[in-house]
Scaffold this active site. Structure first.
Site, PDB file in Angstrom:
ATOM      1  CG  ASP A   1      61.219  -4.104 -54.745  1.00 51.58           C
ATOM      2  OD1 ASP A   1      62.464  -3.855 -54.347  1.00 51.58           O
ATOM      3  OD2 ASP A   1      60.255  -4.453 -53.620  1.00 51.58           O
TER       4      ASP A   1
ATOM      5  CD  GLU B   1      57.236 -12.785 -52.653  1.00 53.87           C
ATOM      6  OE1 GLU B   1      56.700 -12.637 -51.564  1.00 53.87           O
ATOM      7  OE2 GLU B   1      57.908 -11.588 -53.008  1.00 53.87           O
TER       8      GLU B   1
ATOM      9  CE  LYS C   1      52.960 -11.224 -51.604  1.00 51.73           C
ATOM     10  NZ  LYS C   1      54.159 -11.357 -50.892  1.00 51.73           N
ATOM     11  CD  GLN C   2      54.522 -10.265 -56.273  1.00 49.58           C
ATOM     12  OE1 GLN C   2      54.507 -10.466 -55.205  1.00 49.58           O
ATOM     13  NE2 GLN C   2      55.346  -9.637 -57.088  1.00 49.58           N
TER      14      GLN C   2
END
Length: 797
Positions: free
Chosen positions: A355, A493, A613-614
């Site tokens: 990130d 993830e 999750k994202q």
């Protein structure tokens, strides 16, 4: 928050550790959490000081397995500046009745102030103010002052100042069963009455370090000398006893220095720490150069928004502030990378993740020299990445999902679910896409700066080696007549495998496959851009054969990308997974951001459901301009249009629980041109992922989410302005929300310092006076040349 101040009125023990993270003061070399001075680690407080890049490794036995973890080390605490009445205990916010309590973080000057008024059990009232900073002018210096007034009593007021070396790494509840004692060979001492010193060594990495303080105490303006000296096995303090009457004021000024054996231009840490201590630690004098340094940083990182009612400008400033406390010009010599939780706590053990991808756009467009030095962290660890690739039978470089001191894989292989109390296999290390992020940030830096020297000396080698790895990872599938990438994990993830085999990875993650195609094209371009002699030199060094480069070209036309029902599939087989009863889980649990833990505690596998999750597929919209994404997919033979993108965004929006703070950033980006109002909602979430409602900020107490903070700023600076850089042209394609008013920001591009003004109906770019050559700026289909001292705007004035 107001424009330049983060304030907390009152004292909330349940929120104190989150506030400590948000009130951290730092300078990129080291940072100290905003804990009450002299508090001890526990459920309500967690003092912590962390030096960038200072790691240590410990091992434990968990369920018959040896577990090794490398962590950013919590240093001896320089903050203790305590007070007590007579022979009573040291007084903290939990030991007295707090009549008043306010904490303020001044973002403009980088100074934390705590004001309090408290009453002890016998009715005596004390009021006081404590201020502190970690110097942005001197990377190794911090300062503190405490002023206490005795309101209604006569007696003895005791002060204590020094260094507490009894610290451990214990700031994350999930890690409590794992070792946290990183410091050994502690040597506390008092070189003189007012100077305290703690020397220690990390147990495995053998880094010697020193924390020193010097304190002066005054009673009604007169100095107090000859304190009582207190030294135990780990800590060193000076105690001052002052006879006071009602209205008397006692003031302590304290300076601290922090050095480690990793530092440059020193003989050794103890000598450096003692030599650097100011003779007269006067807080206000030490604060002047510190405030000036912050002022200069704010000029370079200005992002000025007209004040919307929701406080967006203040949130932008807070996020920039914490970014600059985590990485700054003082990071240049630290070889430390970009820690995912800043220098604000111990979550993720201080590791560096992919990130950093969200951080560099903010840095590169303002302080490119800092980005250059931070990218060197990755280049220095290229040998470790090569070894990792070789271990799984591939050429090139495989960067680790979590990186620490030396570039090996630091991901935990067991993960504790606090809901069930069970340790589960953690296969998130299969996120091979981290290498794509490293290569992408290298290329974006070169595009923004035109730094062909960095490309030749560092970036091209990294980009080519990562491309070689993904070329070897790709397997030809005869049934499809395409290449596939199997056994990986994408940005989401939750899906580390398929039902029944949840730890073996998934196949053909769309994000990974498309970005690999992007990488193959960039690797070939990087080689073409090198001078002939350097291209020969590099290809000879790497043993890169022409057939490999030709194979990259084939992969850019034959990579497989899965689709289903008119959307891009997150990975092959995603559509075959069960749908989740979202309403049921929202009703039962409320906060469902960690659905993986909820389902595991119920005996289910999250990998069996269409639950992300994202953002995963939508990361493609974050990294690639639409025209570039279209070109890549059409080159592969997959026609793409706006309706497909719109369906894809909506499909995953309905199936994402946003368990990562990055998810709001990417969804804001993906929705910006499709649904501006919803994009602004996600921007608001991203801006306040740490500073918003405590019930919604998750694990901020363990450290801020640096990428979400930087990424939210990036939504403002690049997404809504349509700012991209390619082909030696600075491009804008604004779709600026009316709700943000007008924005002014400063940028650096190809040696020019620019001021950009954007609103719903105009864009103006002005270049400072200077000697840099003209640049090309493009907006609304028109390209113009911009020389130093000139201004261009759309529409024409």
């Amino acid at each position: 928050m107001n424009e330049w101040m983060l304030s907390f009125d009152g004292y909330d023990p349940s929120d104190e550790r989150r506030r400590e993270a948000l009130c951290t003061v730092g300078n990129g070399y080291f940072a100290t959490r905003g804990a009450w001075a002299g508090s001890r680690a526990g459920g309500r407080h967690y003092p912590g000081t962390y030096v960038a890049g200072l790691y240590n490794r410990l091992t434990d036995e968990i369920e018959g397995r040896t577990v090794e973890n490398e962590s950013l080390v919590n240093l001896p605490d320089w903050l203790p500046l305590c007070f007590a009445i007579g022979d009573g205990d040291w007084i903290g916010p939990d030991d007295a009745e707090l009549l008043e309590h306010q904490q303020e973080l001044d973002l403009r000057r980088g100074i934390l102030t705590r004001r309090f008024r408290l009453q002890v059990a016998d009715g005596n009232i004390l009021s006081g103010t404590e201020r502190r900073f970690v110097s942005m002018a001197d990377s190794h210096l911090a300062a503190q002052t405490l002023v206490v007034s005795a309101e209604n009593f006569s007696g003895v007021l005791r002060f204590r100042s020094g260094v507490d070396g009894s610290v451990t790494n214990s700031g994350v509840d999930r890690y409590q069963k794992l070792s946290g004692q990183h410091l050994v060979d502690l040597e506390p001492s008092l070189p003189d009455d007012n100077t305290a010193l703690v020397v220690a060594r990390t147990s495995q990495s053998h880094v010697r370090l020193a924390v020193a303080t010097r304190t002066t105490v005054r009673h009604n303006g007169l100095p107090i000398d000859e304190p009582i000296r207190v030294v135990d096995s780990s800590s060193a303090y000076s105690d001052y006893a002052i006879a006071v009457r009602p209205g008397d004021v006692v003031r302590a000024d304290k300076a601290a220095t922090v050095y480690t054996a990793r530092d440059i231009a020193i003989s050794e840490p103890v000598l450096a720490a003692l030599s650097a201590l100011p003779e007269r630690p006067v807080f206000d004098e030490l604060a002047e150069p510190h405030a000036l340094a912050w002022s200069q940083l704010w000029q370079q990182f200005a992002v000025e928004l007209e004040e919307p009612a929701d406080g967006t400008p203040a949130a932008v400033r807070l996020n920039l502030f914490h970014l600059l406390q985590s990485v700054s010009p003082h990071s240049s010599d630290a070889d430390a990378g970009v820690p995912a939780r800043g220098l604000h706590g111990e979550a993720y053990r201080g590791h560096i993740f992919w990130d950093e991808l969200f951080v560099f756009p903010v840095l590169t467009l303002r302080m490119p020299a800092l980005t250059r030095t931070l990218l060197r962290y990755r280049h220095r660890r290229l040998p470790a990445a090569r070894r990792a690739a070789a271990q799984i039978g591939c050429r090139g470089a495989m960067y680790p999902w979590q990186s620490g001191s030396d570039g090996r894989e630091e991901s935990q292989r067991l993960h504790l679910n606090p809901l069930s109390g069970r340790w589960n296999v953690d296969a998130t290390y299969r996120q091979r896409h981290v290498g794509l992020a490293v290569a992408y940030t290298m290329w974006q830096y070169v595009e923004a700066t035109g730094d062909d020297e960095f490309l030749a000396d560092h970036a091209a080698e990294v980009i080519v080696e990562v491309a070689r790895f993904f070329a070897d990872l790709a397997r030809y599938d005869e049934t499809r007549d395409r290449y596939v990438i199997e056994g990986v994990v994408g940005p989401d993830e939750f899906h580390t495998g398929y039902p029944g085999r949840p730890d073996e990875g998934i196949d053909n993650n769309a994000y990974t496959n498309v970005m690999a195609v992007w990488l193959f094209r960039r690797a070939a371009e990087a080689l073409d851009r090198l001078p002939g002699w350097r291209r020969v030199e590099l290809t000879d060094k790497l043993g890169l054969r022409p057939q490999e480069v030709s194979h990259w070209e084939e992969l850019t036309r034959r990579m497989y990308v899965p689709f289903h029902d008119g959307v891009i599939s997150q990975f092959e087989g995603y559509a075959d997974l069960a749908e989740l009863d979202w309403d049921h889980y929202r009703r039962q649990y409320g906060d469902i951001r960690r659905l993986d833990r909820i389902l595991e505690a119920e005996g289910h596998q999250v990998s069996a459901y269409q639950v992300s999750k994202q953002a995963d597929v939508l990361m493609l919209l974050y990294l690639l301009p639409r025209h570039e994404l279209d070109t890549l997919l059409e080159r592969l033979g997959y026609p793409i249009n706006t309706q497909l993108i719109r369906r894809t965004v909506r499909y995953y929006l309905a199936r994402t629980c946003h368990g990562s703070s990055l998810s709001a950033v990417v969804h804001a980006w993906g929705l910006a041109s499709l649904d501006p109002d919803q994009a602004l909602m996600f921007l608001s979430q991203a801006l306040r992922s740490d500073s918003g409602d405590p019930a919604q900020t998750g694990t901020t107490a363990e450290g801020i989410h640096l990428a979400a903070m930087a990424g939210s700023v990036d939504v403002v600076q690049r997404c809504f302005t349509g700012l991209t850089m390619s082909g030696d042209v600075l491009r804008f394609d604004p779709h600026w929300p009316a709700g943000l008013g007008r924005m002014l920001m400063t940028l650096r591009y190809r040696g020019q310092r620019l001021t950009v003004e954007v609103g719903t109906d105009h864009l103006r770019v002005a270049a400072d006076q200077g000697t840099a050559p003209p640049i090309k700026v493009r907006c609304h289909g028109t390209t113009r040349s911009l020389a130093a001292g000139e201004t261009v705007q759309w529409p024409d004035a």
